[in-house]
Design an enzyme around this catalytic site. Structure first.
Site, PDB file in Angstrom:
ATOM      1  N   HIS A   1      17.070 -11.099 -50.025  1.00 37.42           N
ATOM      2  CA  HIS A   1      17.509 -12.521 -49.331  1.00 37.42           C
ATOM      3  C   HIS A   1      17.669 -13.543 -50.560  1.00 37.42           C
ATOM      4  CE1 HIS A   1      16.097 -15.736 -46.165  1.00 37.42           C
ATOM      5  NE2 HIS A   1      16.331 -16.577 -47.330  1.00 37.42           N
TER       6      HIS A   1
ATOM      7  N   ARG B   1      16.700 -19.385 -37.523  1.00 40.37           N
ATOM      8  CA  ARG B   1      15.415 -19.987 -38.164  1.00 40.37           C
ATOM      9  C   ARG B   1      15.855 -20.521 -39.467  1.00 40.37           C
ATOM     10  NH1 ARG B   1      12.513 -19.494 -42.620  1.00 40.37           N
ATOM     11  NH2 ARG B   1      12.953 -17.431 -42.789  1.00 40.37           N
ATOM     12  N   ASP B   2      15.936 -19.763 -40.633  1.00 39.16           N
ATOM     13  CA  ASP B   2      16.149 -20.335 -41.828  1.00 39.16           C
ATOM     14  C   ASP B   2      17.447 -21.059 -41.835  1.00 39.16           C
ATOM     15  OD1 ASP B   2      15.327 -20.490 -44.483  1.00 39.16           O
ATOM     16  OD2 ASP B   2      16.358 -18.791 -45.319  1.00 39.16           O
TER      17      ASP B   2
ATOM     18  N   ASN C   1      21.748 -20.054 -47.214  1.00 38.71           N
ATOM     19  CA  ASN C   1      21.997 -18.244 -47.723  1.00 38.71           C
ATOM     20  C   ASN C   1      23.392 -18.147 -47.825  1.00 38.71           C
ATOM     21  OD1 ASN C   1      18.946 -17.336 -46.834  1.00 38.71           O
ATOM     22  ND2 ASN C   1      19.686 -19.117 -45.586  1.00 38.71           N
TER      23      ASN C   1
ATOM     24  N   CYS D   1      15.608 -24.557 -48.282  1.00 39.51           N
ATOM     25  CA  CYS D   1      14.631 -24.514 -48.014  1.00 39.51           C
ATOM     26  C   CYS D   1      13.854 -25.864 -48.216  1.00 39.51           C
ATOM     27  CB  CYS D   1      13.856 -23.737 -49.155  1.00 39.51           C
ATOM     28  SG  CYS D   1      11.961 -23.909 -49.218  1.00 39.51           S
TER      29      CYS D   1
ATOM     30  N   HIS E   1      19.811 -17.000 -51.623  1.00 36.40           N
ATOM     31  CA  HIS E   1      20.396 -18.381 -51.441  1.00 36.40           C
ATOM     32  C   HIS E   1      21.774 -18.600 -52.597  1.00 36.40           C
ATOM     33  CE1 HIS E   1      17.551 -20.366 -48.797  1.00 36.40           C
ATOM     34  NE2 HIS E   1      17.021 -19.353 -48.886  1.00 36.40           N
TER      35      HIS E   1
END
Length: 299
Positions: free
Chosen positions: A207, A15-16, A249, A240, A209
């Site tokens: 979480h 997803r991310d 990430n 993002c 980055h």
């Protein structure tokens, strides 16, 4: 400070990791990739997001992905749902777990979700209630806990307040996200200590980055405070779309290598994880951002 004996890795690359990639990955390749991640021993794999295709074209096939992956009984497969419509779509497709998202920044909330912080929390509350009633697993992202591309530095007190509100809404797991990767270990610990005044540490995840190369150091600083749930992305995929300059990430391979070196259990197989990373990088036609993957490919 005592490090946790076991860490639960939450893999977010389907997803991310993929949401901001220019190269379109086929639905079949996504399904194969997610299945590879499951077989690597990852306990949580966030598989997609139920958002309109015009917002995130890469994830337009979310329903087919949710329906077609090979689910293993010990793996949780969250789907990000930004609003009630997304929740309905996820539910209709057969999702068994969802992620909601709030923000500690007014500017980011308006740009990312077209709402104020208060309105975003109200949306989250509605979804959390419905999801828990239906027996779905739930986690809640809190974005921009260490900085925002629009509002700059975010105060620790603001993060504490919003995190507490999200927890009071019934969210069983709060993910403290450094959306643009500006955090450093000292700031990370100050933020977590503030949040932990009102939320049990075992309910917190991180979480990070890796925009400034601080992600692993930040994770270690979180582990020192007892955090034992960590998001990461195979091959360092990610970024993002609403945060200019935000890199991927922290790479799951790099995280796992560090945790193995600390004798912290995860249940994840590094070799199978590297295979999954090789597969998705081939699909994207790119080189992995994982330093471990690059080093081991040259051995």
């Amino acid at each position: 400070m005592q490090l946790p004996e076991r860490v639960r890795i939450v893999e977010v690359s389907p997803r991310d990791g993929l949401q901001n990639e220019v190269v379109q990955v086929s639905t079949e390749a996504k399904i194969t990739y997610i299945d590879l991640l499951s077989r690597a021993g990852l306990p949580v794999v966030e598989i997609t997001s139920c958002v309109p295709a015009k917002w995130v074209p890469q994830l337009a096939d979310h329903a087919e992905v949710i329906q077609s992956i090979s689910r293993l009984p010990h793996v949780i497969y969250p789907v990000l749902v930004p609003n009630s419509r997304g929740f309905e779509d996820a539910l209709a497709a057969g999702a068994s777990a969802v992620s909601v998202i709030a923000s500690a920044s007014e500017g980011f909330s308006k740009k990312n979700s077209n709402c104020t912080i208060a309105e975003g929390l109200e949306r989250c509350g509605e979804i959390i209630d419905r999801a828990l009633t239906k027996g779905l697993a739930v986690r809640g992202y809190l974005s921009c806990t260490l900085g925002c591309p629009y509002d700059g530095e975010i105060s620790v007190e603001k993060v504490r307040q919003v995190a507490a509100q999200l927890y009071q809404l019934g969210c069983p797991e709060i993910v403290l996200s450094d959306t643009i990767g500006v955090g450093t270990p000292g700031k990370v610990q100050a933020m977590i200590e503030a949040v932990a005044e009102t939320i049990p540490i075992e309910k917190l995840a991180v979480h990070f980055h890796d925009t400034y190369g601080q992600a692993l150091a930040n994770i270690l600083s979180a582990l020192e405070l007892g955090v034992a749930i960590v998001d990461s992305s195979v091959a360092g995929l990610g970024g993002c779309p609403y945060a200019r300059g935000a890199s991927g990430n922290v790479a799951t391979e790099d995280l796992l290598y560090m945790l193995n070196g600390l004798n912290i259990a995860t249940g994840v197989d590094l070799g199978k994880l590297l295979d999954a990373g090789n597969y998705i990088c081939q699909q994207l036609g790119r080189v992995s951002r994982s330093k471990v993957a690059l080093a081991m490919s040259e051995c």
